[in-house]
Design an enzyme around this catalytic site. Sequence first.
Site, PDB file in Angstrom:
ATOM      1  CB  THR A   1      94.971  45.648   1.085  1.00  0.00           C
ATOM      2  OG1 THR A   1      95.542  46.561   0.167  1.00  0.00           O
ATOM      3  CG2 THR A   1      95.700  45.788   2.413  1.00  0.00           C
TER       4      THR A   1
ATOM      5  CG  LEU B   1     100.611  43.689   2.103  1.00  0.00           C
ATOM      6  CD1 LEU B   1      99.135  43.605   1.727  1.00  0.00           C
ATOM      7  CD2 LEU B   1     100.757  44.086   3.559  1.00  0.00           C
TER       8      LEU B   1
ATOM      9  CG  PHE C   1      99.124  45.949  -6.767  1.00  0.00           C
ATOM     10  CD1 PHE C   1      99.837  46.971  -6.155  1.00  0.00           C
ATOM     11  CD2 PHE C   1      97.737  46.008  -6.737  1.00  0.00           C
ATOM     12  CE1 PHE C   1      99.181  48.017  -5.520  1.00  0.00           C
ATOM     13  CE2 PHE C   1      97.073  47.040  -6.112  1.00  0.00           C
ATOM     14  CZ  PHE C   1      97.801  48.056  -5.495  1.00  0.00           C
ATOM     15  CE  LYS C   2      96.315  46.983  -3.148  1.00  0.00           C
ATOM     16  NZ  LYS C   2      95.106  47.006  -2.371  1.00  0.00           N
ATOM     17  CG  ASP C   3     100.522  38.713  -3.236  1.00  0.00           C
ATOM     18  OD1 ASP C   3     100.033  38.699  -2.095  1.00  0.00           O
ATOM     19  OD2 ASP C   3     100.054  38.078  -4.197  1.00  0.00           O
TER      20      ASP C   3
END
Length: 503
Positions: free
Chosen positions: A147, A117, A112-114
Amino acid sequence: MNQKYISTRGGQQNISASQAIISGLAADGGLFVPSFIHEKSIDLSAITDMNYSDLACEIFNLFLDDFSEDQIRHCVTQAYETGLFEGNAPVAVHRAADRYFLELYHGPTCAFKDMALTILPHFMTTAMRIQNINREVVILTATSGDTGKAALSGFADVPDIDIIVYYPKDGVSTIQEKQMLTQTGQNTCVVGVDGNFDDTQNGVKRIFSDTAFNRDLQAKGFQLTSANSINIGRLLPQVIYYFYSYGELIKRGAIALGDAVNFVVPTGNFGDILAGYYASLIGLPVGRLICASNANRVLTDFFKTGDYNRNRPFYKTMSPSMDILISSNLERLLYDLSDDTDFVAGQMQALSMNGIYTIPQAIRDKIDARFWGGCADEKATASAIKAMFRDHGYLMDPHTAVASRVYDNYRLTTGDTTPAVVLSTASPYKFAHHVYESIFGRIPADMNDFAVLDALADQTGVPIPAPLAGLESRPNQHDHVCTKSDMSDALSAFLSRLSENAQ
């Protein structure tokens, strides 16, 4: 009306969005928050049919005070419309059992950090132009697993930006570590730290707060900032998918416009669930935000007692991104509920000095009205993975499984049948070893973690995501390891190599 950002600890005020994004952490150690958030609202009826990019632009226009609409649209287009995500939208909503899973892992690093980011590099470069920054920006990031790779992928080879990622050497999965170590890009550096994530995160905060060290870096032409969720530019993109999933439930007839929805969030650093809280402040009809923890249940105990106490055993679990005892973004919630920077600064000082703080009953009552905390240990997590696949054919990673099991407990405890969205934060293939064992039993001794990817795909029929296929054969690009006290030295060595290569 003051349309600016302030520090949760009161040391900085009247900060623009571009300044906050570039700075990352406030000079007083606090986190930047939008002072104006309670003055903003979204017309829900106007956005529920929007595609993801249009929705993102609508919401970012509320928060990015010194970005033009054209600049915001450019950032959104570059992040979400250039083929980085599979499918017609960056996220997907899947129903299984009596809940909806908001799949946030269809991006370039399968986590989900995509969602944040992929756009943060564009926020950062735009902010640099707005602020006329002529120094080289250095992204300094601590990661509990996801992350790091997402930040490395997003910032690799971005001009005038360098990135160093620290991770707990034995605190991430084999797949997560390999993803980071194989990252290419002359401006990237990955460093394993002998310690846990809290040691790593605290080391990064010490570097940011070291005035003399930062002054020396600036004299050499470098400026530090962060890609962790302490950076407001990381947090704001996470607000978008709460609204998007709500629109999807309306389109499917699961709810009507204005109905409340519960969101169940696997939580470590408190950033993802805080984004849901921010979404509720600007108009999303949120019933309860259900905070799901693993065996490191510091947040569960906080919600039950009002005491935040990090003085406890630290457990390494199959959901490593939640193996955290200091949830940094909780500070932003304390500020919003108290509107008192002195109070927040005092609580954070108590946490730093004594490892514990206690919130007053008035704030506890506000939290209880919006949040519910629960946890799932390793046995319960494995059981949830197995049961969901056996009964519904749906494959969950351990973090998502923690959330799903906590939701089971919430339903049993409260009887609340409000429609629920579970945030699914990582591909099950990032944690294939644990997912396989949870469903099929012990893995043969001669099968390494990469072979497990193939075995899991063969036995479940769920394909391996393209970013993880063939990962084992990719050559490592990084091999740096340091102690938690030598993290600033590792940063200096990286920047020295960059300077030498530039000559």
